[in-house]
Design a protein around this motif. Structure first.
Motif, PDB file in Angstrom:
ATOM      1  N   LEU A 159       1.921  12.886  11.785  1.00  0.00           N
ATOM      2  CA  LEU A 159       1.490  12.291  10.519  1.00  0.00           C
ATOM      3  C   LEU A 159       1.299  13.369   9.462  1.00  0.00           C
ATOM      4  O   LEU A 159       1.728  13.204   8.304  1.00  0.00           O
ATOM      5  N   HIS A 160       0.683  14.466   9.840  1.00  0.00           N
ATOM      6  CA  HIS A 160       0.476  15.561   8.889  1.00  0.00           C
ATOM      7  C   HIS A 160       1.811  16.098   8.375  1.00  0.00           C
ATOM      8  O   HIS A 160       2.000  16.298   7.168  1.00  0.00           O
ATOM      9  N   ALA A 161       2.759  16.309   9.285  1.00  0.00           N
ATOM     10  CA  ALA A 161       4.065  16.844   8.885  1.00  0.00           C
ATOM     11  C   ALA A 161       4.779  15.882   7.933  1.00  0.00           C
ATOM     12  O   ALA A 161       5.383  16.307   6.941  1.00  0.00           O
ATOM     13  N   ARG A 162       4.696  14.588   8.237  1.00  0.00           N
ATOM     14  CA  ARG A 162       5.377  13.622   7.374  1.00  0.00           C
ATOM     15  C   ARG A 162       4.737  13.569   5.997  1.00  0.00           C
ATOM     16  O   ARG A 162       5.431  13.487   4.978  1.00  0.00           O
ATOM     17  N   LEU A 163       3.423  13.623   5.931  1.00  0.00           N
ATOM     18  CA  LEU A 163       2.747  13.576   4.645  1.00  0.00           C
ATOM     19  C   LEU A 163       3.027  14.824   3.817  1.00  0.00           C
ATOM     20  O   LEU A 163       3.165  14.742   2.596  1.00  0.00           O
ATOM     21  N   LYS A 164       3.114  15.977   4.448  1.00  0.00           N
ATOM     22  CA  LYS A 164       3.483  17.195   3.709  1.00  0.00           C
ATOM     23  C   LYS A 164       4.865  17.020   3.080  1.00  0.00           C
ATOM     24  O   LYS A 164       5.092  17.424   1.930  1.00  0.00           O
ATOM     25  N   SER A 165       5.771  16.401   3.823  1.00  0.00           N
ATOM     26  CA  SER A 165       7.122  16.180   3.310  1.00  0.00           C
ATOM     27  C   SER A 165       7.101  15.209   2.128  1.00  0.00           C
ATOM     28  O   SER A 165       7.783  15.422   1.117  1.00  0.00           O
ATOM     29  N   VAL A 166       6.311  14.142   2.237  1.00  0.00           N
ATOM     30  CA  VAL A 166       6.236  13.154   1.151  1.00  0.00           C
ATOM     31  C   VAL A 166       5.592  13.775  -0.082  1.00  0.00           C
ATOM     32  O   VAL A 166       6.039  13.539  -1.218  1.00  0.00           O
ATOM     33  N   ILE A 167       4.546  14.566   0.093  1.00  0.00           N
ATOM     34  CA  ILE A 167       3.889  15.221  -1.043  1.00  0.00           C
ATOM     35  C   ILE A 167       4.866  16.139  -1.764  1.00  0.00           C
ATOM     36  O   ILE A 167       4.925  16.165  -3.009  1.00  0.00           O
ATOM     37  N   ALA A 168       5.668  16.877  -1.003  1.00  0.00           N
ATOM     38  CA  ALA A 168       6.677  17.749  -1.622  1.00  0.00           C
ATOM     39  C   ALA A 168       7.692  16.920  -2.404  1.00  0.00           C
ATOM     40  O   ALA A 168       8.116  17.296  -3.504  1.00  0.00           O
ATOM     41  N   LEU A 200      -5.833  17.930  -0.822  1.00  0.00           N
ATOM     42  CA  LEU A 200      -4.812  16.923  -1.077  1.00  0.00           C
ATOM     43  C   LEU A 200      -4.289  16.330   0.232  1.00  0.00           C
ATOM     44  O   LEU A 200      -4.219  15.104   0.399  1.00  0.00           O
ATOM     45  N   GLU A 201      -3.930  17.189   1.169  1.00  0.00           N
ATOM     46  CA  GLU A 201      -3.396  16.708   2.446  1.00  0.00           C
ATOM     47  C   GLU A 201      -4.457  15.965   3.247  1.00  0.00           C
ATOM     48  O   GLU A 201      -4.173  14.938   3.889  1.00  0.00           O
ATOM     49  N   ASP A 204       9.919  14.756  -7.455  1.00  0.00           N
ATOM     50  CA  ASP A 204      10.397  13.498  -8.039  1.00  0.00           C
ATOM     51  C   ASP A 204       9.185  12.605  -8.302  1.00  0.00           C
ATOM     52  O   ASP A 204       8.945  11.640  -7.595  1.00  0.00           O
ATOM     53  N   PRO A 205       8.399  12.909  -9.335  1.00  0.00           N
ATOM     54  CA  PRO A 205       7.146  12.199  -9.572  1.00  0.00           C
ATOM     55  C   PRO A 205       7.375  10.735  -9.927  1.00  0.00           C
ATOM     56  O   PRO A 205       8.406  10.351 -10.473  1.00  0.00           O
ATOM     57  N   GLY A 206       6.384   9.929  -9.611  1.00  0.00           N
ATOM     58  CA  GLY A 206       6.420   8.510  -9.939  1.00  0.00           C
ATOM     59  C   GLY A 206       5.046   8.041 -10.381  1.00  0.00           C
ATOM     60  O   GLY A 206       4.127   8.849 -10.555  1.00  0.00           O
ATOM     61  N   LEU A 251       0.820  -1.211   0.000  1.00  0.00           N
ATOM     62  CA  LEU A 251       0.000   0.000   0.000  1.00  0.00           C
ATOM     63  C   LEU A 251       0.853   1.260   0.000  1.00  0.00           C
ATOM     64  O   LEU A 251       0.559   2.220  -0.729  1.00  0.00           O
ATOM     65  N   LEU A 252       1.922   1.280   0.776  1.00  0.00           N
ATOM     66  CA  LEU A 252       2.784   2.465   0.801  1.00  0.00           C
ATOM     67  C   LEU A 252       3.438   2.687  -0.553  1.00  0.00           C
ATOM     68  O   LEU A 252       3.557   3.826  -1.020  1.00  0.00           O
ATOM     69  N   ASP A 253       3.864   1.620  -1.208  1.00  0.00           N
ATOM     70  CA  ASP A 253       4.438   1.745  -2.542  1.00  0.00           C
ATOM     71  C   ASP A 253       3.409   2.300  -3.521  1.00  0.00           C
ATOM     72  O   ASP A 253       3.720   3.151  -4.355  1.00  0.00           O
ATOM     73  N   TYR A 254       2.178   1.832  -3.424  1.00  0.00           N
ATOM     74  CA  TYR A 254       1.105   2.305  -4.294  1.00  0.00           C
ATOM     75  C   TYR A 254       0.826   3.790  -4.072  1.00  0.00           C
ATOM     76  O   TYR A 254       0.612   4.549  -5.030  1.00  0.00           O
ATOM     77  N   LEU A 255       0.882   4.218  -2.824  1.00  0.00           N
ATOM     78  CA  LEU A 255       0.620   5.623  -2.513  1.00  0.00           C
ATOM     79  C   LEU A 255       1.804   6.518  -2.859  1.00  0.00           C
ATOM     80  O   LEU A 255       1.627   7.709  -3.119  1.00  0.00           O
ATOM     81  N   GLY A 256       3.003   5.963  -2.865  1.00  0.00           N
ATOM     82  CA  GLY A 256       4.190   6.768  -3.138  1.00  0.00           C
ATOM     83  C   GLY A 256       4.912   7.210  -1.882  1.00  0.00           C
ATOM     84  O   GLY A 256       5.624   8.215  -1.875  1.00  0.00           O
ATOM     85  N   ILE A 257       4.761   6.444  -0.794  1.00  0.00           N
ATOM     86  CA  ILE A 257       5.380   6.755   0.492  1.00  0.00           C
ATOM     87  C   ILE A 257       6.536   5.790   0.713  1.00  0.00           C
ATOM     88  O   ILE A 257       6.385   4.581   0.508  1.00  0.00           O
TER      89      ILE A 257
END
Length: 425
Positions: free
Chosen positions: A193-202, A231-232, A207-209, A154-160
């Motif tokens: 969790l919010h802070a980490r997701l903001k970092s992953v979104i950036a 989005l967040e 570096d799109p995938g 699931l994390l791979d699918y989401l891009g985390i």
């Protein structure tokens, strides 16, 4: 039998299960005698609880039952940003905003897009099974397989990044718990969790995938069809609502099958029947204790029970999936059962689970592969000694000690992909 209105008795929710693979015993009595009961949530709030299939589906589909957070009395302007995000996601919206957002993001979860994941899921499954085979039994299957394999996919699918797996499992576990954590701990976890997701979104923006957060970031920053807040909020909802659900569902399915050896033989021997078998497993074992709460927009009657406007209402999903009025012999696990696609495990109507296709695909691949590789797999303790997670909106086993005849499979080990922690013996 005529329907009855609810009396003054208030029951404590969630109800105890024994074993965790089965719905609470009280549900059969409620369906027969009092299909709508009042329950006290761990927060102290009182809700109406609909236990029959038709009534549950009514609650899930009728627009008079609202998912709006503000209608539920939550003053979103008076809370922190992370909590605001969590309460303002797609699941907490009514039409037309729900329709707009779901249409914009649903293609990220389409059957065709999810189908492209099959090779990755198969590879990850074989790697985890290889690692499992490298340990001497008994082994905790939750730790060795059920917790880490679905989370990795699931994390791979989401891009985390997969390196976030363990702490995200910890954080989302805290946020899905109904008791056992202080408000300060919950608030701190939500903020982290919010802070980490903001970092992953950036990171996904730079570096799109080929992943969900890249897709949603494009919708936000290039197409301007959703805003950054949306989005967040959706990213937080995906993790909290999805990460543990498939983890616990996998464990429940494994334990249910171990209690029905003849059903395992049917699952392994007939790959063409896997889809029907999976739907029966999803009906029989429910990781969710209830639907998300709804608020009545006006006075409503459910099974003869008057429910005033502004009331909180829940649909009892495990009870509905075992309603003898809808399912023949519902307490029997029968993988040969003609599949009924209308079980409510993934919800129903406009708020049905977006992640259902990926959950189904993971279970469809992992379960047969596990029992083909370990044909002698069995519980290492009596089923009634298995520890499970109480007081959660999601139900699942804490540990599943298993053993097997070590000569029954080829012992191979690999070291690919996301590492799995050593199973606890």
């Amino acid at each position: 039998m005529p329907d009855h209105t609810t009396n003054d008795v208030i029951h404590r929710f969630p109800f105890p299960r024994s074993p965790a693979t089965r719905p609470p015993c009280a549900y059969a009595r409620f369906r027969a005698d009092e299909p709508v009961v009042r329950v006290a949530m761990p927060s102290g709030d009182i809700a109406y609880f609909a236990t029959r299939y038709e009534d549950a589906r009514f609650v899930l589909t009728d627009p008079r039952f609202s998912r709006s957070a503000e209608l539920a009395g939550l003053k979103l302007g008076d809370i922190g940003i992370a909590e605001h995000l969590l309460l303002s996601n797609l699941a907490n919206m009514d039409r037309p905003e729900h329709t707009r957002l779901r249409r914009l993001i649903s293609s990220a979860f389409s059957d065709s897009r999810v189908a492209r994941l099959r090779p990755k899921i198969e590879q990850a499954t074989h790697e985890h099974l290889d690692r499992l085979a490298g340990h001497e039994p008994p082994v905790d299957l939750m730790e060795a397989l059920c917790r880490h394999l679905p989370a990795t996919v699931l994390l791979d699918y989401l891009g985390i990044p997969c390196t976030d797996r363990d702490r995200l499992l910890e954080w989302t576990g805290i946020l899905s718990d109904l008791a056992g954590h202080s408000q300060e701990e919950v608030d701190a976890t939500r903020d982290a969790l919010h802070a980490r997701l903001k970092s992953v979104i950036a990171a996904r923006r730079n570096d799109p995938g080929d992943d969900v957060l890249t897709f949603l970031s494009h919708r936000c920053f290039e197409e301007h069809k959703i805003n950054e807040f949306e989005l967040e909020a959706f990213a937080m909802f995906l993790l909290i609502g999805g990460l543990h659900t498939v983890v616990y569902q996998l464990g429940l399915c494994v334990v249910a099958l171990l209690g029905h050896p003849s059903q395992i033989a049917h699952l392994v021997a007939r790959p063409e029947a896997t889809d029907a078998a999976l739907e029966e497993l999803l009906r029989f074992t429910n990781a969710v204790e209830s639907s998300l709460l709804r608020t009545t927009k006006e006075d409503v009657t459910i099974a003869g029970c008057p429910v005033p406007a502004g009331s909180t209402v829940l649909a009892a999903i495990p009870s509905a999936n075992h309603d003898e009025r809808h399912f023949r012999d519902p307490d029997a696990l029968d993988l040969r059962r003609r599949p009924d696609p209308a079980h409510l495990t993934f919800g129903y109507g406009v708020h049905r689970c977006l992640g259902a296709p990926i959950s189904r695909l993971m279970l469809r691949i992992i379960l047969p592969a596990l029992f083909r590789r370990f044909p002698s797999l069995r519980l290492a303790v009596p089923q009634d000694e298995l520890r499970w997670k109480p007081d959660r909106l999601l139900t699942g086993y804490d540990t599943i000690p298993v053993t097997w005849a070590t000569a029954a499979h080829t012992r191979r080990t690999t070291d690919h992909g996301c590492p799995s922690d050593p199973p606890q013996r």
